[in-house]
Design a protein around this motif. Structure first.
Motif, PDB file in Angstrom:
ATOM      1  N   ASP A 218       0.815  -1.218   0.000  1.00  0.00           N
ATOM      2  CA  ASP A 218       0.000   0.000   0.000  1.00  0.00           C
ATOM      3  C   ASP A 218       0.846   1.265   0.000  1.00  0.00           C
ATOM      4  OD1 ASP A 218      -2.288  -1.599   0.129  1.00  0.00           O
ATOM      5  OD2 ASP A 218      -2.224  -1.664   2.308  1.00  0.00           O
ATOM      6  N   GLU A 219       1.847   1.331   0.856  1.00  0.00           N
ATOM      7  CA  GLU A 219       2.652   2.546   0.972  1.00  0.00           C
ATOM      8  C   GLU A 219       3.460   2.821  -0.288  1.00  0.00           C
ATOM      9  OE1 GLU A 219       5.031   2.575   4.449  1.00  0.00           O
ATOM     10  OE2 GLU A 219       3.346   2.322   5.843  1.00  0.00           O
ATOM     11  N   SER A 220       4.083   1.786  -0.850  1.00  0.00           N
ATOM     12  CA  SER A 220       4.883   1.985  -2.058  1.00  0.00           C
ATOM     13  C   SER A 220       4.006   2.351  -3.249  1.00  0.00           C
ATOM     14  CB  SER A 220       5.701   0.729  -2.373  1.00  0.00           C
ATOM     15  OG  SER A 220       4.877  -0.407  -2.514  1.00  0.00           O
ATOM     16  N   LEU A 221       2.766   1.865  -3.248  1.00  0.00           N
ATOM     17  CA  LEU A 221       1.855   2.222  -4.340  1.00  0.00           C
ATOM     18  C   LEU A 221       1.512   3.706  -4.285  1.00  0.00           C
ATOM     19  CD1 LEU A 221       0.200   0.972  -6.685  1.00  0.00           C
ATOM     20  CD2 LEU A 221      -1.722   0.827  -5.098  1.00  0.00           C
ATOM     21  N   MET A 222       1.304   4.214  -3.099  1.00  0.00           N
ATOM     22  CA  MET A 222       0.993   5.634  -2.936  1.00  0.00           C
ATOM     23  C   MET A 222       2.135   6.501  -3.455  1.00  0.00           C
ATOM     24  SD  MET A 222      -1.423   7.697  -1.702  1.00  0.00           S
ATOM     25  CE  MET A 222      -2.304   6.868  -0.372  1.00  0.00           C
ATOM     26  N   LEU A 223       3.377   6.071  -3.227  1.00  0.00           N
ATOM     27  CA  LEU A 223       4.538   6.836  -3.692  1.00  0.00           C
ATOM     28  C   LEU A 223       4.705   6.730  -5.206  1.00  0.00           C
ATOM     29  CD1 LEU A 223       7.112   5.849  -0.911  1.00  0.00           C
ATOM     30  CD2 LEU A 223       5.849   8.006  -1.125  1.00  0.00           C
ATOM     31  N   ALA A 224       4.351   5.580  -5.781  1.00  0.00           N
ATOM     32  CA  ALA A 224       4.565   5.357  -7.215  1.00  0.00           C
ATOM     33  C   ALA A 224       3.702   6.276  -8.068  1.00  0.00           C
ATOM     34  CB  ALA A 224       4.287   3.897  -7.555  1.00  0.00           C
ATOM     35  N   PHE A 225       2.432   6.429  -7.691  1.00  0.00           N
ATOM     36  CA  PHE A 225       1.505   7.210  -8.510  1.00  0.00           C
ATOM     37  C   PHE A 225       1.374   8.628  -7.946  1.00  0.00           C
ATOM     38  CE2 PHE A 225       0.139   2.752  -9.153  1.00  0.00           C
ATOM     39  CZ  PHE A 225       0.469   2.669 -10.486  1.00  0.00           C
ATOM     40  N   CYS A 226       2.515   9.283  -7.937  1.00  0.00           N
ATOM     41  CA  CYS A 226       2.562  10.651  -7.432  1.00  0.00           C
ATOM     42  C   CYS A 226       2.109  11.617  -8.523  1.00  0.00           C
ATOM     43  CB  CYS A 226       3.975  10.992  -6.981  1.00  0.00           C
ATOM     44  SG  CYS A 226       5.184  10.843  -8.313  1.00  0.00           S
TER      45      CYS A 226
ATOM     46  N   LEU B  66      -1.238  -5.803  -1.675  1.00  0.00           N
ATOM     47  CA  LEU B  66      -2.151  -4.716  -1.336  1.00  0.00           C
ATOM     48  C   LEU B  66      -3.185  -5.216  -0.326  1.00  0.00           C
ATOM     49  CD1 LEU B  66      -2.671  -3.357  -4.964  1.00  0.00           C
ATOM     50  CD2 LEU B  66      -1.063  -2.536  -3.234  1.00  0.00           C
ATOM     51  N   THR B  67      -3.467  -4.389   0.669  1.00  0.00           N
ATOM     52  CA  THR B  67      -4.395  -4.800   1.726  1.00  0.00           C
ATOM     53  C   THR B  67      -5.503  -3.787   1.992  1.00  0.00           C
ATOM     54  OG1 THR B  67      -2.980  -3.848   3.453  1.00  0.00           O
ATOM     55  CG2 THR B  67      -2.598  -6.153   2.874  1.00  0.00           C
ATOM     56  N   SER B  68      -5.311  -2.531   1.641  1.00  0.00           N
ATOM     57  CA  SER B  68      -6.287  -1.492   1.981  1.00  0.00           C
ATOM     58  C   SER B  68      -7.025  -1.006   0.750  1.00  0.00           C
ATOM     59  CB  SER B  68      -5.595  -0.309   2.666  1.00  0.00           C
ATOM     60  OG  SER B  68      -6.494   0.774   2.822  1.00  0.00           O
ATOM     61  N   TYR B  69      -8.313  -1.269   0.712  1.00  0.00           N
ATOM     62  CA  TYR B  69      -9.164  -0.805  -0.389  1.00  0.00           C
ATOM     63  C   TYR B  69      -9.106   0.714  -0.491  1.00  0.00           C
ATOM     64  CZ  TYR B  69     -13.541  -0.442  -3.119  1.00  0.00           C
ATOM     65  OH  TYR B  69     -14.495  -0.182  -4.082  1.00  0.00           O
ATOM     66  N   HIS B  70      -9.141   1.386   0.644  1.00  0.00           N
ATOM     67  CA  HIS B  70      -9.123   2.841   0.667  1.00  0.00           C
ATOM     68  C   HIS B  70      -7.784   3.383   0.161  1.00  0.00           C
ATOM     69  CE1 HIS B  70      -9.972   6.935   2.046  1.00  0.00           C
ATOM     70  NE2 HIS B  70      -8.757   6.942   2.568  1.00  0.00           N
ATOM     71  N   SER B  71      -6.669   2.796   0.580  1.00  0.00           N
ATOM     72  CA  SER B  71      -5.358   3.280   0.164  1.00  0.00           C
ATOM     73  C   SER B  71      -5.143   3.139  -1.335  1.00  0.00           C
ATOM     74  CB  SER B  71      -4.246   2.523   0.908  1.00  0.00           C
ATOM     75  OG  SER B  71      -4.251   2.854   2.283  1.00  0.00           O
ATOM     76  N   VAL B  72      -5.612   2.020  -1.897  1.00  0.00           N
ATOM     77  CA  VAL B  72      -5.483   1.835  -3.341  1.00  0.00           C
ATOM     78  C   VAL B  72      -6.288   2.891  -4.077  1.00  0.00           C
ATOM     79  CG1 VAL B  72      -5.869   0.272  -5.270  1.00  0.00           C
ATOM     80  CG2 VAL B  72      -5.055  -0.632  -3.098  1.00  0.00           C
TER      81      VAL B  72
ATOM     82  N   LEU C 294      -7.294   6.775 -16.429  1.00  0.00           N
ATOM     83  CA  LEU C 294      -7.403   5.347 -16.120  1.00  0.00           C
ATOM     84  C   LEU C 294      -8.776   4.792 -16.502  1.00  0.00           C
ATOM     85  CD1 LEU C 294      -5.793   3.020 -14.868  1.00  0.00           C
ATOM     86  CD2 LEU C 294      -6.894   3.555 -12.689  1.00  0.00           C
ATOM     87  N   GLN C 295      -8.782   3.726 -17.313  1.00  0.00           N
ATOM     88  CA  GLN C 295     -10.028   3.113 -17.760  1.00  0.00           C
ATOM     89  C   GLN C 295     -10.190   1.672 -17.294  1.00  0.00           C
ATOM     90  OE1 GLN C 295     -10.653   3.537 -21.994  1.00  0.00           O
ATOM     91  NE2 GLN C 295      -9.957   5.662 -22.012  1.00  0.00           N
ATOM     92  N   HIS C 296      -9.075   0.979 -17.063  1.00  0.00           N
ATOM     93  CA  HIS C 296      -9.122  -0.447 -16.721  1.00  0.00           C
ATOM     94  C   HIS C 296      -8.204  -0.694 -15.532  1.00  0.00           C
ATOM     95  CE1 HIS C 296      -8.750  -4.886 -18.306  1.00  0.00           C
ATOM     96  NE2 HIS C 296      -8.948  -4.814 -17.001  1.00  0.00           N
ATOM     97  N   LEU C 297      -8.765  -1.149 -14.415  1.00  0.00           N
ATOM     98  CA  LEU C 297      -7.996  -1.396 -13.191  1.00  0.00           C
ATOM     99  C   LEU C 297      -8.240  -2.817 -12.716  1.00  0.00           C
ATOM    100  CD1 LEU C 297      -6.199  -0.449 -10.865  1.00  0.00           C
ATOM    101  CD2 LEU C 297      -8.254   0.447  -9.734  1.00  0.00           C
ATOM    102  N   ASP C 298      -7.147  -3.584 -12.547  1.00  0.00           N
ATOM    103  CA  ASP C 298      -7.233  -4.967 -12.090  1.00  0.00           C
ATOM    104  C   ASP C 298      -6.548  -5.088 -10.726  1.00  0.00           C
ATOM    105  OD1 ASP C 298      -7.190  -7.684 -11.656  1.00  0.00           O
ATOM    106  OD2 ASP C 298      -6.385  -8.223 -13.616  1.00  0.00           O
ATOM    107  N   LEU C 299      -7.357  -5.322  -9.684  1.00  0.00           N
ATOM    108  CA  LEU C 299      -6.846  -5.510  -8.319  1.00  0.00           C
ATOM    109  C   LEU C 299      -7.042  -6.946  -7.840  1.00  0.00           C
ATOM    110  CD1 LEU C 299      -8.237  -2.270  -6.621  1.00  0.00           C
ATOM    111  CD2 LEU C 299      -5.956  -2.631  -7.575  1.00  0.00           C
TER     112      LEU C 299
ATOM    113  N   SER D  47     -14.977   7.267   1.824  1.00  0.00           N
ATOM    114  CA  SER D  47     -15.782   7.868   0.756  1.00  0.00           C
ATOM    115  C   SER D  47     -14.900   8.214  -0.437  1.00  0.00           C
ATOM    116  CB  SER D  47     -16.486   9.130   1.271  1.00  0.00           C
ATOM    117  OG  SER D  47     -15.537  10.077   1.731  1.00  0.00           O
ATOM    118  N   CYS D  48     -13.804   7.477  -0.589  1.00  0.00           N
ATOM    119  CA  CYS D  48     -12.865   7.754  -1.678  1.00  0.00           C
ATOM    120  C   CYS D  48     -13.554   7.595  -3.029  1.00  0.00           C
ATOM    121  CB  CYS D  48     -11.668   6.801  -1.589  1.00  0.00           C
ATOM    122  SG  CYS D  48     -10.494   6.964  -2.942  1.00  0.00           S
TER     123      CYS D  48
END
Length: 434
Positions: free
Chosen positions: A201-209, A226-232, A242-247, A259-260
């Motif tokens: 989760d944390e590294s993903l937040m940094l990647a999509f700056c 990945l563990t947090s639906y909200h963080s993603v 973004l049109q297609h997201l695969d989690l 409420s993200c």
């Protein structure tokens, strides 16, 4: 040795002598363990559109000389029809890769694939500064290399090329992070596949700056950490295209108070096998495909005016979800749930669907249960699995029988349809007699 052979051997010089095999019909050439002595074999790959090199170790060729090419050599490279090159099971010194990659600027190669390769050491990428390459698609699968952190300067030297790259896949390679600065280099990237890695989760937040991957349309984060639906959700908010997201295949924990807002541009959303027990809202309003198969859903209540495909197989649904608020729905998959019947009123709405799958459920073969499925099958909407995977679970007299074989008649299943006309007839006779 001619220049065309030099290009192919640049990463195909291997320890043991081998041979190339050219399939003229498929325009595909596969080379095994080539050496300088077997160069005559590699010549036959020149008419191929796809060339594959398998097996070997390249350390002995680190000093392989690659000098500036004369105009005739450049013209020859440009005449090759090769569009895709695959390297598999190789130990590749990165310094050699940096030298050879320059040759591709004179070719028409559009796709490079590295599978089960080990990249050793650090290359000198300064010579690639301001160098354009025709390669639009770059794939790495099950590869080992130096960590990406701290390599921003290398990517900066490659920026003239990477700014035009459209597809990047780094899968099954134990990647834990993608530095923000690297993401900002990929100005034209449309598709990023990071499946089967160790991104958290944390590294993903940094990647999509801010400023990273501004044109990204397709993102796969399947099977990471990945563990947090909200963080993603928070992480991908800065991806406006973004049109297609695969989690799928992450174990996500839901924060019900979140409420993200997912990107409004999202059209395809894969949340299958993520451990969710609820469909969390709000969902993107323009969503067209939603996959929530292999979860723990007990009920589904959604309203999406653009939704065309809904996949809910392998959950714990006890009833078919209402589709009244999904007017564009064309595909509904409900296989392997706990559904006992498809209600008649929903069956009528299902008439507009062309793809319904509901096999492997414990059906109650009452009139409505069996009748609804038989009606769908009669309209040609039940695809693979009908009739062999649609079995009756109750009542006892039909248990174990195919739903298709349950007798359904107007007299048995809709007595009102028979009684009402009889009552009307008797009433008319009474009036006549009076």
């Amino acid at each position: 040795m001619n220049v065309a052979a030099l290009l192919l051997l640049g990463l195909g010089l291997l320890e043991a002598e081998g041979r190339c095999f050219f399939n003229r019909t498929q325009e595909h050439c596969v080379c095994y363990n080539l050496s300088q002595e077997s160069v005559s074999s590699i010549i036959q790959c020149l008419p191929a559109s796809v060339v594959e090199f398998l097996g070997g170790e390249l350390e002995r060729y680190v000093a392989f000389p690659i000098s500036n090419l004369d105009p005739s050599a450049i013209e020859m490279l440009g005449s090759l029809v090769i569009r895709k090159i695959i390297f598999g099971d190789l130990l590749v010194p990165e310094i050699l890769l940096a030298r050879v990659l320059r040759l591709f600027s004179y070719t028409q190669v559009q796709e490079l694939v590295f599978e089960r390769c080990i990249f050793k050491g650090r290359g000198n990428w300064d010579e690639m500064a301001r160098q354009d390459l025709p390669i639009l698609s770059l794939h790495f699968h099950n590869v080992t290399s130096a960590p990406l952190t701290g390599r921003e300067q290398d990517f900066s030297s490659l920026s003239s090329w990477l700014e035009t790259l459209q597809e990047l896949a780094v899968t099954g390679s134990h990647v834990t992070n993608l530095p923000c600065g690297i993401g900002r280099v990929f100005r034209a990237l449309r598709s990023l596949d990071m499946a089967q890695n160790s991104v958290g989760d944390e590294s993903l937040m940094l990647a999509f700056c801010k400023g990273a991957f501004p044109q990204l349309q397709v993102l796969s984060l399947q099977r990471n950490n990945l563990t947090s639906y909200h963080s993603v959700c928070e992480s991908v908010q800065l991806l406006p295209e973004l049109q297609h997201l695969d989690l799928s295949q992450n174990k996500l924990m839901a924060d019900l108070s979140s409420s993200c807002q997912w990107p409004a541009s999202l059209r395809i959303f894969n949340l299958s096998d993520t451990g969710l027990d609820k469909v969390l809202t709000p969902l993107p309003p323009s969503l067209e495909v939603l996959d929530m198969g292999c979860n723990h859903l007990h009920t589904v209540d959604i309203s999406l005016s653009s939704l065309k495909k809904l996949f809910l197989s392998q959950n714990m649904l006890q009833a078919s979800p209402s589709i009244r608020n999904c007017p564009m729905l064309e595909t509904l998959h409900l296989d392997n749930n706990l559904i006992t019947e498809l209600p008649w009123d929903e069956v009528k709405l299902l008439g507009r669907l062309w793809d319904v799958a509901a096999a492997g459920n414990p059906y109650n073969c009452s009139c409505s249960g069996a009748g609804g499925l038989q009606a769908l099958a009669g309209m040609g909407h039940l695809g693979q699995g009908w009739p062999q995977d649609y079995m009756c679970h109750s009542p006892p007299q039909y248990q174990g029988r195919l739903v298709r074989d349950v007798p359904v008649s107007v007299l048995q299943c809709n007595s009102a349809a028979v009684i009402a006309p009889v009552c009307v007839a008797l009433a008319l006779l009474g009036v006549a007699g009076a």
